[in-house]
Motif scaffolding. Structure first.
Motif, mmCIF file in Angstrom:
data_model
loop_
_atom_site.group_PDB
_atom_site.id
_atom_site.type_symbol
_atom_site.label_atom_id
_atom_site.label_comp_id
_atom_site.label_asym_id
_atom_site.label_seq_id
_atom_site.Cartn_x
_atom_site.Cartn_y
_atom_site.Cartn_z
ATOM 1 N N MET A 1 0.846 -1.195 0.000
ATOM 2 C CA MET A 1 0.000 0.000 0.000
ATOM 3 C C MET A 1 0.878 1.241 0.000
ATOM 4 N N SER A 2 0.261 2.422 0.154
ATOM 5 C CA SER A 2 0.992 3.673 -0.001
ATOM 6 C C SER A 2 2.138 3.795 0.992
ATOM 7 N N ASN A 3 3.293 4.251 0.491
ATOM 8 C CA ASN A 3 4.427 4.558 1.333
ATOM 9 C C ASN A 3 4.659 6.059 1.399
ATOM 10 N N GLY A 4 3.809 6.842 0.754
ATOM 11 C CA GLY A 4 4.022 8.280 0.705
ATOM 12 C C GLY A 4 3.756 8.937 2.035
ATOM 13 N N SER A 5 4.449 10.058 2.288
ATOM 14 C CA SER A 5 4.289 10.762 3.557
ATOM 15 C C SER A 5 3.186 11.799 3.505
ATOM 16 N N GLY A 6 2.679 12.110 2.296
ATOM 17 C CA GLY A 6 1.744 13.212 2.182
ATOM 18 C C GLY A 6 0.294 12.798 2.098
ATOM 19 N N ASP A 7 0.003 11.516 1.901
ATOM 20 C CA ASP A 7 -1.372 11.057 1.787
ATOM 21 C C ASP A 7 -2.013 10.998 3.164
ATOM 22 N N THR A 8 -2.954 11.897 3.426
ATOM 23 C CA THR A 8 -3.654 11.864 4.706
ATOM 24 C C THR A 8 -4.790 10.860 4.615
ATOM 25 N N ILE A 9 -4.809 9.900 5.536
ATOM 26 C CA ILE A 9 -5.830 8.864 5.552
ATOM 27 C C ILE A 9 -6.935 9.289 6.512
ATOM 28 N N VAL A 10 -8.171 9.248 6.048
ATOM 29 C CA VAL A 10 -9.317 9.619 6.878
ATOM 30 C C VAL A 10 -10.021 8.355 7.339
ATOM 31 N N ILE A 11 -10.204 8.220 8.644
ATOM 32 C CA ILE A 11 -10.999 7.131 9.206
ATOM 33 C C ILE A 11 -12.096 7.745 10.058
ATOM 34 N N SER A 12 -13.216 7.048 10.165
ATOM 35 C CA SER A 12 -14.332 7.638 10.908
ATOM 36 C C SER A 12 -15.276 6.559 11.412
ATOM 37 N N SER A 13 -16.124 6.980 12.329
ATOM 38 C CA SER A 13 -17.162 6.098 12.873
ATOM 39 C C SER A 13 -18.350 6.951 13.290
ATOM 40 N N THR A 14 -19.545 6.477 12.993
ATOM 41 C CA THR A 14 -20.771 7.130 13.452
ATOM 42 C C THR A 14 -21.635 6.112 14.166
ATOM 43 N N ALA A 15 -22.381 6.589 15.145
ATOM 44 C CA ALA A 15 -23.250 5.694 15.912
ATOM 45 C C ALA A 15 -24.270 6.520 16.673
ATOM 46 N N THR A 16 -25.361 5.873 17.027
ATOM 47 C CA THR A 16 -26.346 6.493 17.907
ATOM 48 C C THR A 16 -26.008 6.106 19.340
ATOM 49 N N VAL A 17 -25.743 7.094 20.161
ATOM 50 C CA VAL A 17 -25.334 6.875 21.549
ATOM 51 C C VAL A 17 -26.300 7.620 22.457
ATOM 52 N N ALA A 18 -26.980 6.886 23.333
ATOM 53 C CA ALA A 18 -27.960 7.482 24.251
ATOM 54 C C ALA A 18 -28.961 8.358 23.503
ATOM 55 N N GLY A 19 -29.378 7.868 22.333
ATOM 56 C CA GLY A 19 -30.392 8.565 21.561
ATOM 57 C C GLY A 19 -29.879 9.703 20.709
ATOM 58 N N GLU A 20 -28.567 9.955 20.721
ATOM 59 C CA GLU A 20 -27.985 11.045 19.941
ATOM 60 C C GLU A 20 -27.050 10.495 18.874
ATOM 61 N N GLN A 21 -27.036 11.147 17.716
ATOM 62 C CA GLN A 21 -26.119 10.767 16.650
ATOM 63 C C GLN A 21 -24.734 11.321 16.972
ATOM 64 N N ARG A 22 -23.750 10.443 17.058
ATOM 65 C CA ARG A 22 -22.378 10.844 17.378
ATOM 66 C C ARG A 22 -21.457 10.416 16.244
ATOM 67 N N SER A 23 -20.349 11.155 16.116
ATOM 68 C CA SER A 23 -19.367 10.792 15.094
ATOM 69 C C SER A 23 -17.976 11.200 15.538
ATOM 70 N N ALA A 33 3.561 9.020 11.473
ATOM 71 C CA ALA A 33 2.324 8.356 11.921
ATOM 72 C C ALA A 33 1.503 9.339 12.753
ATOM 73 N N THR A 34 1.291 10.514 12.150
ATOM 74 C CA THR A 34 0.770 11.687 12.852
ATOM 75 C C THR A 34 -0.754 11.753 12.836
ATOM 76 N N LEU A 35 -1.356 11.976 13.982
ATOM 77 C CA LEU A 35 -2.773 12.300 14.081
ATOM 78 C C LEU A 35 -2.898 13.797 13.815
ATOM 79 N N SER A 36 -3.206 14.159 12.566
ATOM 80 C CA SER A 36 -3.182 15.574 12.192
ATOM 81 C C SER A 36 -4.466 16.304 12.539
#
Length: 398
Positions: A1-23, A33-36
């Motif tokens: 897979m990518s070895n480049g340093s400039g490709d920012t990877i986006v990961i996400s999660s959504t869920a309904t928590v206690a009746g509210e939509q959270r993400s 390996a930066t959390l930008s």
């Protein structure tokens, strides 16, 4: 897979928590390996960082606030020296890591893991795994290792970070090295959107009284003396270093103008001087562990932004965590224009954020406590691993 340093990877999660939509959405850059970016509910980006790789590289060369994954060893190694068995017969050898922080080696040396291009080896909509090969002799450390960091967005509210280090396959059976990784993110749950501040002082902090034992006493060189200073469960007498009283403590009441003198005048005990000994909080808090039992992820601390009520619960299976209040940031770096107030003049200044860096104790490889030393040793049959979780909780609607 990518070895480049400039490709920012986006990961996400959504869920309904206690009746509210959270993400939750995390953007991860292979450089360091930066959390930008870390966006909670699509509204607030709670970590310092850079919108582009070019900005990150420019600052990396000129100054380093350490926004990335830290290794091969985070925090300080006294005088940059340690001794490990090296030969097949166990004969010891002293190793020297380049000095880059007073008399100490800090965060793996001047060219640590935060300044490396990691490879992306796995990714999905909600997770990404990065890998780095560090050769024998890298920054003075013995034997080659392979490090991995896996970011996972979970349940619409949580970012889980899994770390691993193992010796390179070519290493001999007797090889022993050292590892202690962490993520050095600077958190502001208000989102770095106000030019007039809203930094660490706008937050409250409570540490779990069932798990936090105390903090490590530091020498003038800012390395542990190995004395554990217990923090009382009750905040009788205003203990300035204690957050284990069961109620959130206003950081603004401690990070005050006038420093230790002002704290003492406000009635804090003798530990008032410890808070500003290194310009603010920059101390390692130990977590209690069941002797001999398996490691498990336990609650460590909760940081809350008082105005919005957004809270971040930190849990880890590490030995403890470094609490740092951005004491040495100087305001020369602008906040991100894309998700924060950089375009409006917001900067990352002193006390603008709080770091909660889960890890083994600083200088553990030189510790007089064999258990702490063993936590950072890596052998062929003993890889190093750690898990840390950041969970974001909103106040209940009326």
């Amino acid at each position: 897979m990518s070895n480049g340093s400039g490709d920012t990877i986006v990961i996400s999660s959504t869920a309904t928590v206690a009746g509210e939509q959270r993400s939750i959405e995390a953007r991860v850059r292979p450089r360091g390996a930066t959390l930008s970016h870390l966006l909670v509910d699509g509204v607030v980006d709670v970590v310092q960082g850079f919108d582009t790789l070019e900005e990150q590289l420019r600052v990396e060369k000129a100054q380093n606030p350490y926004y990335s994954t830290i290794g091969r060893v985070c925090n300080r190694i006294a005088n940059g020296k340690f001794t490990l068995p090296y030969s097949a017969s166990g004969e010891p050898r002293e190793f020297q890591i380049p000095i880059n922080n007073g008399p100490n080696a800090l965060h793996g040396g001047p060219e640590g893991f935060d300044k490396r291009d990691w490879s992306v080896v796995e990714r999905s909509a909600s997770s990404v795994t990065l890998r780095l090969e560090s050769p024998d002799g890298d920054q003075g450390f013995p034997w080659g290792v392979v490090a991995t960091v896996r970011y996972v967005a979970e349940g619409g509210v949580r970012l889980r970070i899994e770390y691993g280090v193992e010796l390179a396959e070519a290493s001999p059976a007797h090889a022993v090295t050292v590892a202690n990784l962490t993520t050095h993110s600077y958190f502001n749950l208000g989102g770095f959107r106000r030019a007039d501040g809203d930094g660490a002082a706008a937050h409250s902090l409570v540490m779990d009284p069932a798990t936090v034992e105390g903090y490590l006493e530091l020498s003038d060189a800012q390395v542990p003396t190995w004395r554990v200073v217990a923090t009382p469960a009750e905040l009788a007498g205003k203990q300035a270093m204690s957050f284990t009283g069961g109620v959130p403590v206003d950081l603004g009441a401690r990070l005050v103008a006038g420093g230790a003198t002002a704290l003492a005048a406000a009635g804090f005990n003798e530990d008032a001087g410890e808070v500003f000994r290194f310009r603010g909080y920059d101390h390692f808090y130990l977590l209690r562990r069941a002797s001999g039992g398996p490691r498990s992820v336990v609650p460590a601390a909760t940081l809350t932004h008082r105005a919005s009520g957004l809270a971040m619960r930190v849990s880890t299976d590490a030995a403890g965590f470094q609490m740092y209040t951005a004491n040495w940031l100087d305001g020369s770096l602008s906040a991100k224009a894309s998700t924060q107030g950089g375009a409006a003049g917001v900067t990352y200044g002193a006390y603008s954020a709080v770091c909660v860096e889960a890890s083994a104790p600083p200088d553990a490889v030189n510790s007089t406590n064999p258990e702490w030393r063993d936590q950072v040793l890596v052998r062929k049959d003993k890889p190093w691993s750690q898990v840390t979780e950041f969970e974001f909780v909103r106040p209940k609607a009326d």
